[in-house]
Design an enzyme around this catalytic site. Structure first.
Site, PDB file in Angstrom:
ATOM      1  N   GLY A 431       0.817  -1.215   0.000  1.00 13.39           N
ATOM      2  CA  GLY A 431       0.000   0.000   0.000  1.00 13.39           C
ATOM      3  C   GLY A 431       0.842   1.251   0.000  1.00 13.39           C
ATOM      4  O   GLY A 431       2.069   1.197  -0.062  1.00 13.39           O
ATOM      5  N   ASP A 432       0.111   2.361   0.081  1.00 13.88           N
ATOM      6  CA  ASP A 432       0.755   3.669   0.051  1.00 13.88           C
ATOM      7  C   ASP A 432       0.284   4.402   1.310  1.00 13.88           C
ATOM      8  O   ASP A 432      -0.909   4.698   1.456  1.00 13.88           O
ATOM      9  CB  ASP A 432       0.290   4.391  -1.230  1.00 13.88           C
ATOM     10  CG  ASP A 432       0.769   5.828  -1.270  1.00 13.88           C
ATOM     11  OD1 ASP A 432       1.423   6.283  -0.303  1.00 13.88           O
ATOM     12  OD2 ASP A 432       0.464   6.505  -2.269  1.00 13.88           O
ATOM     13  N   PHE A 433       1.220   4.697   2.191  1.00 15.75           N
ATOM     14  CA  PHE A 433       0.800   5.282   3.476  1.00 15.75           C
ATOM     15  C   PHE A 433       0.274   6.708   3.343  1.00 15.75           C
ATOM     16  O   PHE A 433      -0.256   7.257   4.293  1.00 15.75           O
ATOM     17  CB  PHE A 433       1.875   5.171   4.554  1.00 15.75           C
ATOM     18  CG  PHE A 433       3.282   5.601   4.187  1.00 15.75           C
ATOM     19  CD1 PHE A 433       3.541   6.744   3.455  1.00 15.75           C
ATOM     20  CD2 PHE A 433       4.362   4.839   4.631  1.00 15.75           C
ATOM     21  CE1 PHE A 433       4.828   7.136   3.147  1.00 15.75           C
ATOM     22  CE2 PHE A 433       5.676   5.232   4.322  1.00 15.75           C
ATOM     23  CZ  PHE A 433       5.901   6.378   3.571  1.00 15.75           C
ATOM     24  N   HIS A 451      11.352  11.191   8.564  1.00 19.34           N
ATOM     25  CA  HIS A 451      12.526  11.993   8.147  1.00 19.34           C
ATOM     26  C   HIS A 451      12.748  11.937   6.629  1.00 19.34           C
ATOM     27  O   HIS A 451      13.549  12.679   6.101  1.00 19.34           O
ATOM     28  CB  HIS A 451      13.781  11.581   8.926  1.00 19.34           C
ATOM     29  CG  HIS A 451      14.408  10.296   8.482  1.00 19.34           C
ATOM     30  ND1 HIS A 451      15.722   9.976   8.748  1.00 19.34           N
ATOM     31  CD2 HIS A 451      13.913   9.243   7.775  1.00 19.34           C
ATOM     32  CE1 HIS A 451      16.009   8.805   8.241  1.00 19.34           C
ATOM     33  NE2 HIS A 451      14.938   8.335   7.655  1.00 19.34           N
TER      34      HIS A 451
HETATM   35  C1  LIG Z   1      13.870   4.794   5.544  1.00 14.88           C
HETATM   36  S1  LIG Z   1      12.940   3.397   5.296  1.00 14.88           S
HETATM   37  C2  LIG Z   1      12.558   2.831   6.938  1.00 14.88           C
HETATM   38  C3  LIG Z   1      12.220   1.391   7.008  1.00 14.88           C
HETATM   39  C4  LIG Z   1      11.959   0.837   8.387  1.00 14.88           C
HETATM   40  N1  LIG Z   1      10.778   1.416   8.984  1.00 14.88           N
HETATM   41  C5  LIG Z   1      13.189   1.003   9.258  1.00 14.88           C
HETATM   42  O1  LIG Z   1      13.196   1.851  10.159  1.00 14.88           O
HETATM   43  O2  LIG Z   1      14.161   0.271   9.036  1.00 14.88           O
HETATM   44  C6  LIG Z   1      11.391   4.092   4.748  1.00 14.88           C
HETATM   45  C7  LIG Z   1      10.480   3.069   4.200  1.00 14.88           C
HETATM   46  O3  LIG Z   1       9.294   3.716   3.733  1.00 14.88           O
HETATM   47  C8  LIG Z   1       8.820   2.957   2.624  1.00 14.88           C
HETATM   48  N2  LIG Z   1       7.924   3.798   1.832  1.00 14.88           N
HETATM   49  C9  LIG Z   1       8.252   4.862   1.079  1.00 14.88           C
HETATM   50  N3  LIG Z   1       7.162   5.396   0.502  1.00 14.88           N
HETATM   51  C10 LIG Z   1       6.113   4.644   0.917  1.00 14.88           C
HETATM   52  C11 LIG Z   1       4.723   4.720   0.684  1.00 14.88           C
HETATM   53  N4  LIG Z   1       4.199   5.701  -0.072  1.00 14.88           N
HETATM   54  N5  LIG Z   1       3.921   3.805   1.281  1.00 14.88           N
HETATM   55  C12 LIG Z   1       4.447   2.824   2.069  1.00 14.88           C
HETATM   56  N6  LIG Z   1       5.777   2.722   2.327  1.00 14.88           N
HETATM   57  C13 LIG Z   1       6.596   3.614   1.762  1.00 14.88           C
HETATM   58  C14 LIG Z   1      10.089   2.615   1.880  1.00 14.88           C
HETATM   59  O4  LIG Z   1       9.917   1.516   1.008  1.00 14.88           O
HETATM   60  C15 LIG Z   1      11.061   2.337   3.018  1.00 14.88           C
HETATM   61  O5  LIG Z   1      11.159   0.975   3.313  1.00 14.88           O
END
Ligand SMILES: C[S@@+](CC[C@H](N)C(=O)[O-])C[C@H]1O[C@@H](n2cnc3c(N)ncnc32)[C@H](O)[C@@H]1O
Length: 542
Positions: A431-433, A451
């Site tokens: 999904g897309d948060f 961040h």
């Molecule tokens: C910096 S990583 C952090 C991952 C994990 N929570 C951690 O702390 O190790 C950010 C995560 O957000 C996910 N992400 C980015 N855009 C997203 C979206 N629109 N919907 C869901 N997840 C998303 C990325 O795939 C990535 O795995």
């Protein structure tokens, strides 16, 4: 009767500056001066420091009509000036700042005793018509020569070396020149605090001077070379070779890594000066700092070394573009934001998730810092490869997890959790948060997600979470926090520039997160420190 007219030799402003310096010395002890100058040191560190030095004097530069007149005027004010001696150092510094206008005007030093300490008064005579009035005005405004001085009381080399390290690395002070004075047999080292105040350490005897400004700057400038040396060490898997066979020679390492022996020897010599290796009799060993570059170990930094030396390194060359436009250089350089760019290159995407897992050590205390007794379902929003959720599920048998991710990241999470036998207690949701977040959770996690984004997008993500949550349910945020005090040292400060350049996000202070959370309907209740200078923020849906 007419009283004799006393010709004032100092301006009212300079007299006030001297009185202020005298009153500062009279009312401040070593602890107070350290606390003012180095607020980032802990109270224990300041206690430690003050066992080895004492506050000795403050200094001020004034501009009397003449040096004799200055002493007379000081006496009229009830102060007891010592003899005037010439100051070579301050004269040179003034000449460097103001050039030939200074001519051969002398600069004097006179000490005024105050309660066992002193005020050091530097004086550049500015007789009427000397043309030095503009110099005096500029110097009064900038206060370049004002400083507090500490006398180091412990002899030998060990304490001065320890003090330098503590003051610069923990206290955020920057070396600012100095040298050995053979008349007094004292080494004087100057430092600048992060808010630009100057202080001095007076060390008995001769000590290594701090690097001169150009050498210090060159060290900073060539930081990119160190990034690449570490990336080359990672690519050649030198850490693995040396961990398996400590004491290899450069020739053997060259054969095993397929490298040119001479070039490899030069790289190894550089890595030794960077503290990743030691060398003795032509053989090499890993240091503790070099060990995390081994592959296949928990929290291996190997993938991060490749990422920082690879695509993120390329875009750092565009930092000026980011600073001019506020836009991330990564997209400018690679044509896309890093998430879709990595998604289309599965090798890079996998490297990114392994690199994120490299710092998963920060999650270790999380399952024990939070009360999970009433929690049945945890929703990890943007959970990456599931490193945090896996820790929660391992620590709390009664909890089940939901991990929301982009499709390309979900496989990595599924594989990770399956490898630990936790996949049956976890639902993987694509999904897309920014569109929606799964409901039904008792606890929501947002780890290192906010961040990645500017405030507007963060508010959208937080609002999607708030919509999915019941009032009273909890949200945990894991992030590196910027220090509240401008200029304070923290790893988050460098990462903030990385986020600007490579990701388009930012690091924030706790107050900034509190504000964002409140805007989206959350109350920030508590925060805890985590390893690797991360923080855990607890928020409640209002
Ligand atoms: C910096 S990583 C952090 C991952 C994990 N929570 C951690 O702390 O190790 C950010 C995560 O957000 C996910 N992400 C980015 N855009 C997203 C979206 N629109 N919907 C869901 N997840 C998303 C990325 O795939 C990535 O795995």
């Amino acid at each position: 009767m007419n009283l004799p007219v006393v010709q004032a030799c100092l301006t009212e402003t300079d007299l006030t500056r001297i009185h202020r310096a005298v009153s500062y010395v009279a009312t401040h002890d070593t602890h107070q001066v350290l606390a003012e100058l180095l607020p980032d040191l802990t109270a224990e560190e300041r206690d430690d420091v003050s066992r080895h030095l004492v506050f000795d004097h403050t200094a001020v530069l004034v501009f009397p009509d003449s040096l004799d007149g200055l002493c007379e005027e000081l006496r009229r004010c009830g102060l007891r000036p010592g003899p005037v001696t010439p100051s070579v150092v301050v004269r040179e510094r003034l000449a460097r700042r103001h050039g030939p206008v200074l001519g051969d005007s002398p600069v004097g030093i006179v000490h005024v005793a105050v309660d066992g300490r002193s005020v050091e008064i530097f004086a550049l005579p500015v007789p009427p018509g000397s043309g030095l009035e503009a110099v005096a005005e500029a110097e009064r405004a900038a206060e370049h020569e004002a400083h507090a001085a500490f006398a180091v009381t412990s002899p030998g080399a060990v304490v001065p070396a320890g003090l330098r390290t503590l003051l610069t690395e923990r206290g955020g002070a920057a070396p600012d020149g100095g040298g050995y004075n053979d008349h007094e047999d004292v080494t004087v080292l100057y430092f600048r605090t992060s808010d630009h105040r100057r202080f001095e350490l007076r060390l008995p005897g001769r000590h290594e001077p701090l690097p001169d400004p150009a050498t210090a700057l060159l060290g900073v400038m060539t930081g990119a070379w160190a990034t690449q040396a570490v990336a080359a060490m990672a690519e050649l898997r030198i850490a693995d070779h040396l961990a398996d066979h400590p004491g290899l020679t450069a020739d053997t390492l060259a054969r095993r890594t397929g490298a040119d022996p001479d070039a490899l020897r030069r790289l190894l010599r550089y890595l030794t000066t960077l503290g990743l290796l030691t060398s003795a009799d032509g053989t090499y060993h890993l240091t503790e700092t070099g060990r995390p570059l081994r592959t296949g170990t928990e929290f291996s930094l190997h993938p991060l070394a490749l990422l920082y030396g690879g695509p993120f390194y390329d875009s750092f060359a565009g930092l000026t573009h980011s600073v001019r436009t506020g836009q991330e250089a990564f997209a400018h350089r690679h044509g896309q934001h890093h998430f879709p760019y990595f998604a289309q290159r599965p090798g890079l995407g996998a490297l990114f998730h392994r690199a994120m897992a490299a710092s998963a050590e920060m999650f270790t205390p999380v399952p024990h810092l939070v009360d999970f007794s009433g929690v049945r379902r945890v929703i990890d929003v943007g959970g990456g490869n599931g490193a945090l959720l896996a820790r929660v599920l391992r620590a709390h048998d009664h909890v089940e997890g939901v991990l929301l991710e982009r499709p390309e990241a979900l496989e990595a999470a599924r594989t990770q959790l399956a490898a630990q036998g936790l996949d049956r207690r976890c639902t993987f949701v694509t999904g897309d948060f920014t569109a929606s977040v799964p409901g039904g959770g008792d606890l929501y996690l947002l780890s290192r997600v906010l961040h990645d984004w500017e405030d507007d997008r963060c508010l959208t993500i937080l609002r999607r979470c708030a919509e999915a949550m019941r009032p009273g349910s909890r949200l945990l945020v894991v992030e590196r926090l910027l220090p509240e005090r401008e200029g304070a040292w923290s790893t988050a400060v460098a990462w903030d520039v990385h986020m600007l350049c490579n990701v388009g996000g930012r690091e924030r202070t706790e107050a900034h997160y509190r504000h964002l959370l409140a805007e989206a309907g959350f109350a920030l209740t508590t925060s805890h420190n985590l390893p690797l200078q991360a923080s855990l923020l607890h928020a409640e849906r209002m």
